[in-house]
Design a protein around this motif. Structure first.
Motif, PDB file in Angstrom:
ATOM      1  N   LYS A  27       0.693  -1.395   0.000  1.00 29.14           N
ATOM      2  CA  LYS A  27      -0.200   0.043  -0.096  1.00 29.14           C
ATOM      3  C   LYS A  27       0.860   1.237   0.157  1.00 29.14           C
ATOM      4  O   LYS A  27       0.496   2.321  -0.435  1.00 29.14           O
ATOM      5  CB  LYS A  27      -0.913  -0.047   1.155  1.00 29.14           C
ATOM      6  N   ASN A  28       2.283   1.205   0.348  1.00 34.52           N
ATOM      7  CA  ASN A  28       3.115   2.216   0.358  1.00 34.52           C
ATOM      8  C   ASN A  28       3.965   2.319  -0.657  1.00 34.52           C
ATOM      9  O   ASN A  28       4.692   3.338  -0.866  1.00 34.52           O
ATOM     10  CB  ASN A  28       3.738   2.434   1.809  1.00 34.52           C
ATOM     11  N   LEU A  29       4.016   1.336  -1.498  1.00 33.31           N
ATOM     12  CA  LEU A  29       4.844   1.219  -2.499  1.00 33.31           C
ATOM     13  C   LEU A  29       4.264   1.840  -3.978  1.00 33.31           C
ATOM     14  O   LEU A  29       5.078   1.893  -4.879  1.00 33.31           O
ATOM     15  CB  LEU A  29       5.342  -0.297  -2.728  1.00 33.31           C
ATOM     16  N   GLN A  30       2.978   2.389  -3.753  1.00 30.82           N
ATOM     17  CA  GLN A  30       2.527   2.766  -4.902  1.00 30.82           C
ATOM     18  C   GLN A  30       3.286   3.911  -5.687  1.00 30.82           C
ATOM     19  O   GLN A  30       3.665   5.007  -5.016  1.00 30.82           O
ATOM     20  CB  GLN A  30       1.096   3.227  -4.677  1.00 30.82           C
ATOM     21  N   GLY A  31       3.588   3.741  -6.717  1.00 31.17           N
ATOM     22  CA  GLY A  31       4.334   4.800  -7.412  1.00 31.17           C
ATOM     23  C   GLY A  31       5.725   4.783  -7.281  1.00 31.17           C
ATOM     24  O   GLY A  31       6.782   5.507  -7.823  1.00 31.17           O
ATOM     25  N   SER A  32       6.288   3.798  -6.686  1.00 24.34           N
ATOM     26  CA  SER A  32       7.901   3.469  -6.093  1.00 24.34           C
ATOM     27  C   SER A  32       8.672   3.504  -7.338  1.00 24.34           C
ATOM     28  O   SER A  32       9.673   4.174  -7.412  1.00 24.34           O
ATOM     29  CB  SER A  32       8.175   2.700  -4.987  1.00 24.34           C
ATOM     30  N   ALA A  33       8.222   2.904  -8.467  1.00 23.79           N
ATOM     31  CA  ALA A  33       9.080   2.826  -9.713  1.00 23.79           C
ATOM     32  C   ALA A  33       9.294   3.952 -10.470  1.00 23.79           C
ATOM     33  O   ALA A  33      10.447   4.200 -11.258  1.00 23.79           O
ATOM     34  CB  ALA A  33       8.545   1.759 -10.658  1.00 23.79           C
ATOM     35  N   HIS A  34       8.343   5.144 -10.144  1.00 20.91           N
ATOM     36  CA  HIS A  34       8.633   6.330 -10.745  1.00 20.91           C
ATOM     37  C   HIS A  34       9.720   7.247  -9.870  1.00 20.91           C
ATOM     38  O   HIS A  34      10.332   7.956 -10.472  1.00 20.91           O
ATOM     39  CB  HIS A  34       7.385   7.165 -10.944  1.00 20.91           C
ATOM     40  N   ARG A  35       9.599   7.139  -8.590  1.00 23.77           N
ATOM     41  CA  ARG A  35      10.541   7.650  -7.491  1.00 23.77           C
ATOM     42  C   ARG A  35      11.931   7.025  -7.831  1.00 23.77           C
ATOM     43  O   ARG A  35      13.121   7.834  -7.454  1.00 23.77           O
ATOM     44  CB  ARG A  35      10.176   7.573  -6.204  1.00 23.77           C
ATOM     45  N   ALA A  36      11.886   5.842  -8.166  1.00 19.27           N
ATOM     46  CA  ALA A  36      13.273   5.114  -8.227  1.00 19.27           C
ATOM     47  C   ALA A  36      13.214   4.315  -9.483  1.00 19.27           C
ATOM     48  O   ALA A  36      12.979   3.082  -9.613  1.00 19.27           O
ATOM     49  CB  ALA A  36      13.555   3.946  -6.932  1.00 19.27           C
ATOM     50  N   LYS A  37      13.475   5.087 -10.555  1.00 21.96           N
ATOM     51  CA  LYS A  37      13.275   4.525 -11.998  1.00 21.96           C
ATOM     52  C   LYS A  37      14.194   3.314 -12.142  1.00 21.96           C
ATOM     53  O   LYS A  37      13.802   2.353 -12.905  1.00 21.96           O
ATOM     54  CB  LYS A  37      13.438   5.673 -13.202  1.00 21.96           C
TER      55      LYS A  37
END
Length: 524
Positions: free
Chosen positions: A370-380
Motif C-alpha cells: 500500500k505504501n509502494l504505489q508509484g515507487s518505480a517512478h521515484r526509483a526509476k
C-alpha cells in the motif's frame, strides 16, 4: 596448465584464510578486500571452466596423496566449474549491490565480521561444489549453516534474532538427518569417497534386501536437504529468514545457499548412488510430487502476502519446487532442466532482493504494497530492474525463466509417460498463472501514481535536507552528487551483470545446456 588443477583447492583454502583475515580489517577495507578476492576467485573459476571444456574430462585432486579409502579428494569437471563461476559472480554482485543498506543495518564495528562470514561461506560453497567425499560435504554443509545464521542475525533486530533461531533449529535438524544418512551409507558400503561408494551400491542393486537400508539412508539424507533448502512442506522458515535479513544476506541465502544444498544432494544421487539405481527408487517420485505441490502452494502463499519482501521470499519456495520436480521427472533432460533452473533462479532472485529495498527507501522505508504505489517512478532504475526480474520469474521469452520452463516441458514430453506429461504441463500452467498474478500485480502497483507514496518521499527529502542544514549550498550539492553517483554505481554494476546473465541464459540457453550435459557425462 597443470597449475589450474590446484585452483579448486586454492579457492577453498584462500577463502578460509580470507575469513580469518577480515576479522582484523576495518569494515570498508574488508569490503574492498572481499570484492577483490571474489574477482580473483571468479578469474580462477573461469580458467577452470576453460580447462575442463578444453580437456573434455574431469580430474581429481588427492589430498595428501593418500588413495581411497583413506584419502580425501577434490573433483572438478565442467559442471562444477560452471556452478562455481555462477555462484561466485552472484556473491560479488550481492556484496556490491547491498553495501548501501549493509552500513545502515549493521553496526559499524561488526561490518568486518559480516565480510568474514561471507568469505567463510564462500569456502563452504566451494568445498560443497568440488568435494568428492560425502563426509567432507557434511562438514562444510555445517559451516555453511553456521555462517548463514550469522548473516541473518548480524542485523540485530528482534525479528532477525527470531528468524535466525528458527533457521538454526531447522537447519540443524536437517544437518543431523544428513549425517545419519552418511553414517548409514558408510556402514553399508565401507566408503566415504563417492565413486568407491557407487561401485559398492551397484553390487547391491539386484538385491532387494540390500537396497532397503540404502533406500532408507538416502531417504533420510534427502529429507535433511529438503528441510535445509525449503522444499514443501518445509518452506515456512523462508519469509522471516529472507524478509528480515539485510539485502546482501537475503540475496546470498536465497540465491546460493539453498541451491548449494541441492547441488550436493544431486552429486550424491549421481555419484554416490548412481543415477541408474536412483531412478529405480521411490524417492524420485516423492520429490516429483512435493516439487509440484511446492510450486503451487508457494505461489499461493506469495499471493496472500501484503509486503513485497515476504512475497519475494515465498516465491522462492515455488521456484525450489521447480528444481525438485525436474529431479523427479528424471532423464538427462529432466536433470538438465533442474540444474538450469538453479542458475536461472539464482541470478533472478538475488537481484530481486537487492532491488526491493530501493523501492522501499523512496516509500518511507516501507515494504508494504500500500505504501509502494508509484515507487518505480521515484526509483526509476529499481523499477526497471524489478520489471525485468518479474518477467523472468513469470516466464516471458528472452529471459532465463522462460528457458527453464520450456526445458521442464520438454523433459516431461521425453519421459514417455502420459501421466507425468499431463501433471507437469498442468503444474507449469497453474504456477505460471499464479506467478503472473502476484508479480504483475506488484508491477502495476509500483508503476501506478499515488499521492501517499509521493508524500512519504517528500517527507524523507525534507528530513535529508534538515540533516545537512548548515552546509553551504555548493557543499550540499557536491556531497549529494558524489554520494548519489557512488550509490548508483554500486547498484548499476551488479544489476547490469545479473541482468546480462539472465538474458544470456534466456537467449543463448543452449550454451549453458551443453555445459551442464557435458558435466553430467563427466559425472558418470
Amino acid at each position: 596448465m597443470d597449475i589450474i588443477r590446484n585452483f579448486p583447492l586454492f579457492a577453498i583454502v584462500l577463502s578460509l584464510f580470507s575469513g580469518v583475515l577480515c576479522t582484523m580489517l576495518k569494515g570498508k577495507t574488508a569490503k574492498y578486500y572481499t570484492l577483490i578476492f571474489e574477482c580473483v576467485l571468479i578469474l580462477m573459476a573461469t580458467c577452470l571452466l576453460w580447462y575442463t571444456v578444453r580437456m573434455g574430462e574431469s580430474f581429481t585432486y588427492t589430498m595428501g596423496e593418500f588413495p581411497a579409502p583413506w584419502g580425501n579428494e577434490i573433483r572438478a569437471g565442467t559442471l562444477e566449474a560452471t556452478f562455481a563461476l555462477a555462484f561466485l559472480i552472484i556473491i560479488f554482485c550481492s556484496v556490491m549491490g547491498g553495501w548501501k543498506f549493509l552500513v545502515q543495518d549493521v553496526d559499524e564495528s561488526k561490518v568486518n565480521l559480516f565480510f568474514s562470514l561471507i568469505n567463510l561461506l564462500t569456502a563452504a560453497l566451494m568445498a560443497m561444489v568440488f568435494t568428492n567425499d560425502v563426509f567432507t560435504g557434511y562438514v562444510f554443509l555445517e559451516i555453511m549453516t553456521l555462517t548463514s545464521c550469522g548473516l541473518v542475525i548480524v542485523r540485530e533486530i528482534g525479528r532477525t534474532t527470531l528468524a535466525a533461531v528458527r533457521y538454526m533449529i531447522l537447519n540443524l535438524l536437517g544437518s543431523g538427518l544428513f549425517l545419519l544418512g552418511v553414517v548409514l551409507l558408510y556402514d553399508i558400503t565401507g566408503h566415504l569417497l563417492m565413486i568407491p561408494m557407487q561401485y559398492n551400491v551397484a553390487e547391491f542393486a539386484n538385491s532387494y534386501a540390500a537396497m532397503r537400508p540404502i533406500t532408507l539412508a538416502l531417504g533420510i539424507m534427502t529429507t535433511g536437504i529438503c528441510i535445509k533448502s525449503g522444499l514443501f512442506p518445509f518452506q515456512f522458515w523462508m519469509p522471516d529468514t529472507y524478509g528480515w535479513s539485510t539485502p546482501t544476506s537475503a540475496s546470498v541465502l536465497s540465491a546460493i545457499v539453498s541451491k548449494a544444498y541441492i547441488f550436493l544432494l544431486f552429486k550424491i544421487y549421481y555419484r554416490c548412488i548412481g543415477i541408474e539405481v536412483f531412478e529405480t527408487l521411490p524417492i524420485r517420485k516423492i520429490l516429483y510430487v512435493l516439487g509440484i505441490l511446492g510450486m503451487i502452494f508457494g505461489s499461493i502463499s506469495a499471493m496472500r502476502k501484503k509486503s513485497i519482501n515476504r512475497m519475494v521470499a515465498y516465491s522462492s519456495a515455488a521456484q525450489i519446487g521447480y528444481i525438485y520436480m525436474g529431479i523427479g521427472i528424471g532423464g538427462m533432460m529432466g536433470y538438465t532442466a533442474a540444474l538450469f533452473q538453479i542458475l536461472a533462479h539464482a541470478v533472478t532472485k538475488s537481484l530481486l532482493f537487492l532491488t526491493t529495498p530501493r523501492l522501499a527507501e523512496t516509500s518511507g522505508d516501507s515494504l508494504l504494497f500500500k505504501n509502494l504505489q508509484g515507487s518505480a517512478h521515484r526509483a526509476k532504475d529499481a523499477g526497471v530492474v524489478f520489471l525485468a526480474c518479474s518477467l523472468s520469474m513469470v516466464g516471458i521469452p528472452i529471459f532465463a525463466g522462460f528457458s527453464a520452463k520450456l526445458m521442464f516441458a520438454l523433459s516431461a514430453a521425453r519421459a514417455d509417460n502420459l501421466k507425468v506429461l499431463f501433471l507437469t504441463m498442468m503444474a507449469l500452467a497453474i504456477s505460471s498463472v499464479l506467478n503472473a498474478v502476484y508479480f504483475l500485480r506488484t508491477i502495476l502497483r509500483i508503476y501506478s501514481e499515488g499521492r501517499g507514496g509521493a508524500d512519504i518521499s517528500a517527507h524523507r527529502i525534507y528530513e535529508d535536507e534538515q540533516g545537512i542544514e548548515g552546509m553551504s549550498h555548493e557543499m550540499q550539492e557536491g556531497r549529494s552528487e558524489r554520494e548519489g553517483l557512488q550509490a548508483r554505481m554500486e547498484y548499476w554494476i551488479p544489476a547490469a551483470i545479473l541482468i546480462a546473465m539472465n538474458l544470456f541464459f534466456g537467449l543463448f540457453s543452449w550454451y549453458t545446456v551443453n555445459l551442464i550435459q557435458m558435466g553430467l557425462d563427466m559425472f558418470s
